[in-house]
Scaffold this motif. Structure first.
Motif, PDB file in Angstrom:
ATOM      1  N   VAL A 166      28.125  79.097  51.742  1.00 21.52           N
ATOM      2  CA  VAL A 166      26.560  78.664  52.009  1.00 21.52           C
ATOM      3  C   VAL A 166      26.301  77.985  50.465  1.00 21.52           C
ATOM      4  CG1 VAL A 166      24.190  79.470  52.175  1.00 21.52           C
ATOM      5  CG2 VAL A 166      25.661  80.346  53.386  1.00 21.52           C
ATOM      6  N   ASN A 167      26.204  76.689  50.868  1.00 18.46           N
ATOM      7  CA  ASN A 167      25.271  75.954  49.685  1.00 18.46           C
ATOM      8  C   ASN A 167      24.153  76.179  48.523  1.00 18.46           C
ATOM      9  OD1 ASN A 167      24.243  74.255  50.730  1.00 18.46           O
ATOM     10  ND2 ASN A 167      25.473  73.057  51.277  1.00 18.46           N
ATOM     11  N   GLY A 168      24.158  76.098  47.611  1.00 20.56           N
ATOM     12  CA  GLY A 168      22.469  76.062  47.457  1.00 20.56           C
ATOM     13  C   GLY A 168      21.691  75.392  48.116  1.00 20.56           C
ATOM     14  N   LYS A 169      21.656  74.678  49.342  1.00 20.93           N
ATOM     15  CA  LYS A 169      20.656  74.638  49.727  1.00 20.93           C
ATOM     16  C   LYS A 169      20.513  75.594  50.962  1.00 20.93           C
ATOM     17  CE  LYS A 169      22.774  70.315  49.715  1.00 20.93           C
ATOM     18  NZ  LYS A 169      23.363  68.936  49.984  1.00 20.93           N
ATOM     19  N   GLY A 170      21.456  75.816  51.265  1.00 21.44           N
ATOM     20  CA  GLY A 170      21.450  77.386  52.395  1.00 21.44           C
ATOM     21  C   GLY A 170      22.020  76.738  53.333  1.00 21.44           C
ATOM     22  N   GLU A 171      22.555  75.357  53.222  1.00 21.91           N
ATOM     23  CA  GLU A 171      23.626  75.090  54.661  1.00 21.91           C
ATOM     24  C   GLU A 171      24.542  76.039  54.268  1.00 21.91           C
ATOM     25  OE1 GLU A 171      22.314  69.991  54.247  1.00 21.91           O
ATOM     26  OE2 GLU A 171      24.092  70.848  52.329  1.00 21.91           O
ATOM     27  N   ILE A 172      25.228  75.627  55.301  1.00 30.05           N
ATOM     28  CA  ILE A 172      26.378  76.594  55.809  1.00 30.05           C
ATOM     29  C   ILE A 172      28.048  75.413  55.457  1.00 30.05           C
ATOM     30  CG2 ILE A 172      28.311  77.940  57.515  1.00 30.05           C
ATOM     31  CD1 ILE A 172      25.944  79.179  58.490  1.00 30.05           C
ATOM     32  N   VAL A 173      28.711  75.534  54.906  1.00 28.08           N
ATOM     33  CA  VAL A 173      29.910  74.767  54.538  1.00 28.08           C
ATOM     34  C   VAL A 173      31.148  75.135  55.045  1.00 28.08           C
ATOM     35  CG1 VAL A 173      30.974  73.101  52.893  1.00 28.08           C
ATOM     36  CG2 VAL A 173      28.789  73.914  53.265  1.00 28.08           C
ATOM     37  N   ASN A 174      31.550  74.002  56.113  1.00 30.64           N
ATOM     38  CA  ASN A 174      32.800  75.117  56.467  1.00 30.64           C
ATOM     39  C   ASN A 174      34.362  73.530  55.746  1.00 30.64           C
ATOM     40  OD1 ASN A 174      33.132  77.461  58.316  1.00 30.64           O
ATOM     41  ND2 ASN A 174      31.563  76.024  58.789  1.00 30.64           N
ATOM     42  N   LEU A 175      35.136  74.668  54.917  1.00 29.15           N
ATOM     43  CA  LEU A 175      36.351  73.583  54.477  1.00 29.15           C
ATOM     44  C   LEU A 175      37.781  73.838  55.176  1.00 29.15           C
ATOM     45  CD1 LEU A 175      35.009  72.431  51.547  1.00 29.15           C
ATOM     46  CD2 LEU A 175      34.629  71.264  53.358  1.00 29.15           C
ATOM     47  N   SER A 176      38.718  73.250  55.534  1.00 27.29           N
ATOM     48  CA  SER A 176      40.313  73.289  55.379  1.00 27.29           C
ATOM     49  C   SER A 176      40.921  72.517  54.884  1.00 27.29           C
ATOM     50  CB  SER A 176      40.472  73.463  57.548  1.00 27.29           C
ATOM     51  OG  SER A 176      40.507  71.992  57.646  1.00 27.29           O
ATOM     52  N   LYS A 177      42.330  73.265  54.695  1.00 26.67           N
ATOM     53  CA  LYS A 177      43.055  72.452  54.248  1.00 26.67           C
ATOM     54  C   LYS A 177      43.728  71.323  54.473  1.00 26.67           C
ATOM     55  CE  LYS A 177      47.603  73.692  52.048  1.00 26.67           C
ATOM     56  NZ  LYS A 177      48.671  74.659  51.191  1.00 26.67           N
ATOM     57  N   GLU A 178      43.171  71.461  56.366  1.00 23.42           N
ATOM     58  CA  GLU A 178      44.408  70.772  57.076  1.00 23.42           C
ATOM     59  C   GLU A 178      43.079  68.972  56.790  1.00 23.42           C
ATOM     60  OE1 GLU A 178      45.721  70.488  61.808  1.00 23.42           O
ATOM     61  OE2 GLU A 178      44.809  72.239  61.181  1.00 23.42           O
ATOM     62  N   LYS A 179      41.939  69.539  57.450  1.00 27.03           N
ATOM     63  CA  LYS A 179      40.885  68.170  57.208  1.00 27.03           C
ATOM     64  C   LYS A 179      40.152  68.383  56.428  1.00 27.03           C
ATOM     65  CE  LYS A 179      39.788  70.749  62.469  1.00 27.03           C
ATOM     66  NZ  LYS A 179      39.490  70.605  62.551  1.00 27.03           N
ATOM     67  N   ASP A 180      40.471  68.629  55.319  1.00 28.24           N
ATOM     68  CA  ASP A 180      39.131  68.676  54.158  1.00 28.24           C
ATOM     69  C   ASP A 180      39.961  68.675  52.709  1.00 28.24           C
ATOM     70  OD1 ASP A 180      36.199  68.727  55.652  1.00 28.24           O
ATOM     71  OD2 ASP A 180      37.898  70.363  56.152  1.00 28.24           O
ATOM     72  N   ARG A 181      41.240  68.292  52.564  1.00 29.11           N
ATOM     73  CA  ARG A 181      42.430  68.926  51.741  1.00 29.11           C
ATOM     74  C   ARG A 181      41.907  68.799  50.192  1.00 29.11           C
ATOM     75  NH1 ARG A 181      46.987  70.140  52.073  1.00 29.11           N
ATOM     76  NH2 ARG A 181      48.479  70.064  49.770  1.00 29.11           N
ATOM     77  N   GLU A 182      41.366  67.201  49.830  1.00 29.19           N
ATOM     78  CA  GLU A 182      40.676  66.854  48.251  1.00 29.19           C
ATOM     79  C   GLU A 182      39.656  68.294  47.949  1.00 29.19           C
ATOM     80  OE1 GLU A 182      39.392  62.919  45.774  1.00 29.19           O
ATOM     81  OE2 GLU A 182      40.492  62.932  47.109  1.00 29.19           O
ATOM     82  N   GLU A 183      38.662  67.466  48.717  1.00 30.50           N
ATOM     83  CA  GLU A 183      37.973  68.776  48.997  1.00 30.50           C
ATOM     84  C   GLU A 183      37.896  70.660  49.119  1.00 30.50           C
ATOM     85  OE1 GLU A 183      32.905  69.824  49.509  1.00 30.50           O
ATOM     86  OE2 GLU A 183      33.806  67.041  50.852  1.00 30.50           O
ATOM     87  N   PHE A 184      38.703  70.811  49.734  1.00 39.04           N
ATOM     88  CA  PHE A 184      38.783  72.258  49.807  1.00 39.04           C
ATOM     89  C   PHE A 184      39.721  72.546  48.516  1.00 39.04           C
ATOM     90  CE2 PHE A 184      42.713  74.593  50.898  1.00 39.04           C
ATOM     91  CZ  PHE A 184      42.175  75.859  51.685  1.00 39.04           C
ATOM     92  N   GLY A 185      40.416  71.828  48.300  1.00 42.67           N
ATOM     93  CA  GLY A 185      41.580  72.421  46.866  1.00 42.67           C
ATOM     94  C   GLY A 185      40.274  73.372  46.070  1.00 42.67           C
TER      95      GLY A 185
END
Length: 447
Positions: A166-185
Motif C-alpha cells: 500500500v503506497n503513500g496514496k493509500g493505493e494497493i500496488v501489485n508488482l511481479s518479476k515477470e510483468k514489471d521487471r524493472e519497477e519490481f526489482g
C-alpha cells in the motif's frame, strides 16, 4: 541530530536480542516494546498502529502525515523510526497459498521465517536461503537486503517473485518479476520508502536434507590463494574470527546431504571439530543447529541457530559491510591490520559470500560480494570510534553497508555507490508524493 549523537544518547541497555546467536536461554525476555530488539535505540513515537486487514492498512496510511513500517525490530539504526507513527506488520502473519505447480508460496508480509519453514518442508518444499536468525519477518528482511550465505545463493530478497504494498496514496500496488521487471526489482529492497508491504510471493525448490561440519583454526594465510575454494566448499560457508590470532577460529560448512559423501579430518590446515561448537567457542552450543555431519531438514541446518529457542537479553550492536568478492582477501587483511583497535570491542566477526543480484538497492547489485559482519559489545561510544576506521580501511573497495545495521559512512559517499539511486528516488516520488514514508534515516542517507 546526526547518527553519532543519536546512537550515543539512545544506547539504553534494555533487554532484547540483537544477536541471540550469542546469548540465548529458555526464559522469555522482558523487553520494552518501544525499543528495538537490541535495546540500543528507543523509538521516537508511541503511536503504533497494528492493522489486521489491507483495508485497515489503507485507512491508516491515508489518515497520517508521516509513518514508518515496523517489523520484528531487528534493525540497529533508525531506518524504522518515526517521530509520528509506526505501522506494525505483526498481524500480517499468515500463509495465503502454496502453488505446487509453480513452486511458489504467497505469504503475508509479517510472517517470520521460523514459522514458515516447517510448513514448507511438510509440503515438500524449501527456500533457497535463510539468515542465521529465524525470528525476522519476510518483508523486513527483504526490504533491507538481509542475507544468508553461499557463493551461489542470493540474499533473501532474490527469492521474491511478486509483492503487494500500500503506497503513500493509500493505493494497493501489485508488482511481479515477470510483468514489471524493472519497477519490481527496484521495489523489493525498498527500505520501507515506497509503502507498507502486505504480501509477498516467494520462489521455492524441492525440500532436501542437509549436513554441516565445523573446522577449527584455519590459518588466515590460507585465504590468500584459496579463498574461492574455501567459500565454495559447501552450499553455505561461514568463517568466524575475532582477529586476534591471524586465523579463522571456525569454518562452518553446510551442504546438501547427498553432496557430503566423506568428511575429511583436515580442511586447508584446519582441524575437524569433535563436538558441537558455538561461533564463539567459549559459549555453550546448546542453541546451535546440529553439526558433525548429522543429517537433518534444510531449515534445521541452514541457519546457525535452532528455530525453537527463545531469544533473551544480549547487549550487543551489529555492523556489516559488503565488497566485491574479488577484493575479499585484501579487504580481510585491511581489517586484520586494525585488530588491536577492533578486537577489544568485538564479540565475533562472520565472513560470508553472497551471490550478485539485479535488485538496484541491494548491496549485492550486479556483483557477488563478501560480507564482513561485526557483532560488537554494546559499547556504543567506542564502537562509533572504531567504525570509521573499518570503513576507511575498506574504502579502496567501495564498501556498501547493511541497511539495517550501524554505519558512519558520509551520505555523499554512500550515495555515490548506489548506481540507480535517482531511479529509486523517482519511484519514491511516484508512490509516495507527499513523503509520508520519509524519515530522518531516509532523508539523511538518500537525500
Amino acid at each position: 541530530m546526526n547518527k553519532r549523537t543519536f546512537l550515543k544518547t539512545s544506547s539504553v541497555l534494555a533487554a532484547g536480542a540483537a544477536f541471540p546467536q550469542l546469548f540465548s536461554c529458555a526464559e522469555k525476555p522482558k523487553s520494552d516494546p518501544r525499543t528495538n530488539w537490541a535495546g540500543n535505540l528507543t523509538y521516537s513515537t508511541d503511536n503504533l498502529h497494528t492493522p489486521k486487514t489491507v483495508a485497515e492498512l489503507q485507512e491508516t496510511i491515508k489518515k497520517v502525515k508521516k509513518v514508518r513500517g515496523l517489523g520484528t525490530k531487528h534493525c540497529f539504526n533508525k531506518i524504522a523510526d518515526s517521530t509520528e507513527n509506526q505501522i506494525s506488520s505483526a498481524e500480517f502473519n499468515k500463509i495465503i497459498s502454496l502453488d505446487k505447480e509453480k513452486q511458489t508460496i504467497t505469504v503475508e508480509a509479517g510472517i517470520k521465517y521460523g514459522d514458515l519453514c516447517k510448513y514448507l518442508d511438510e509440503n515438500g518444499f524449501a527456500l533457497y536461503n535463510l539468515a542465521s536468525l529465524p525470528h525476522i519477518s519476510v518483508a523486513g528482511a527483504c526490504a533491507t537486503g538481509t542475507h544468508g550465505s553461499g557463493i551461489k545463493n542470493g540474499n533473501l530478497a532474490t527469492q521474491v517473485v511478486a509483492l503487494e504494498f500500500v503506497n503513500g496514496k493509500g493505493e494497493i500496488v501489485n508488482l511481479s518479476k515477470e510483468k514489471d521487471r524493472e519497477e519490481f526489482g527496484m521495489a523489493v529492497v525498498n527500505l520501507g520508502a515506497l509503502g507498507i508491504v502486505s504480501k509477498m510471493t516467494l520462489a521455492l525448490q524441492p525440500t532436501f536434507k542437509m549436513k554441516q561440519i565445523v573446522y577449527q583454526n584455519l590459518p588466515m594465510a590460507e585465504l590468500e590463494k584459496n579463498f574461492e575454494a574455501i567459500m565454495s566448499a559447501g552450499y553455505s560457508v561461514s568463517l568466524f574470527t575475532d582477529w586476534t590470532k591471524k586465523n579463522i577460529s571456525e569454518v562452518w560448512i553446510k551442504s546438501k546431504a547427498d553432496d557430503m559423501k566423506e568428511i575429511a579430518p583436515e580442511f586447508f590446515g584446519a582441524k575437524l571439530q569433535t563436538k558441537n561448537l558455538h561461533p564463539i567457542e567459549a559459549i555453550d552450543p546448546v542453541n546451535c543447529t546440529d553439526q558433525m555431519g548429522v543429517e537433518g531438514p534444510w531449515y534445521e541446518r541452514m541457519p546457525h541457530f535452532k528455530m525453537g529457542f527463545t531469544p533473551s537479553s544480549g547487549k550487543e550492536l551489529q555492523s556489516e559491510f559488503f565488497i566485491a568478492f574479488e577484493n575479499a582477501y585484501e579487504g580481510l587483511i585491511a581489517i586484520e591490520k586494525l585488530n588491536e583497535k577492533v578486537s577489544p570491542h568485538l564479540f565475533i566477526t562472520e565472513v560470508r559470500a553472497i551471490a550478485g543480484d539485479d535488485l538496484p538497492m541491494s548491496p549485492m547489485y550486479k556483483k557477488t560480494c563478501v560480507a564482513f559482519h561485526f557483532t560488537w559489545k554494546q559499547e556504543t561510544e567506542e564502537v562509533l570510534k572504531v567504525l570509521p576506521l573499518v570503513e576507511e580501511a575498506l574504502a579502496p573497495f567501495n564498501p556498501r553497508p547493511h541497511w539495517g545495521k550501524i554505519f558512519t559512512l558520509k551520505p555523499s559517499v554512500l550515495q555515490s555507490r548506489i548506481e540507480k539511486l535517482n531511479d529509486f528516488k523517482a519511484l519514491m516520488t511516484k508512490h509516495d508524493p507527499e513523503g509520508k514514508f520519509r524519515n530522518e534515516f531516509i532523508d539523511t542517507n538518500l537525500f
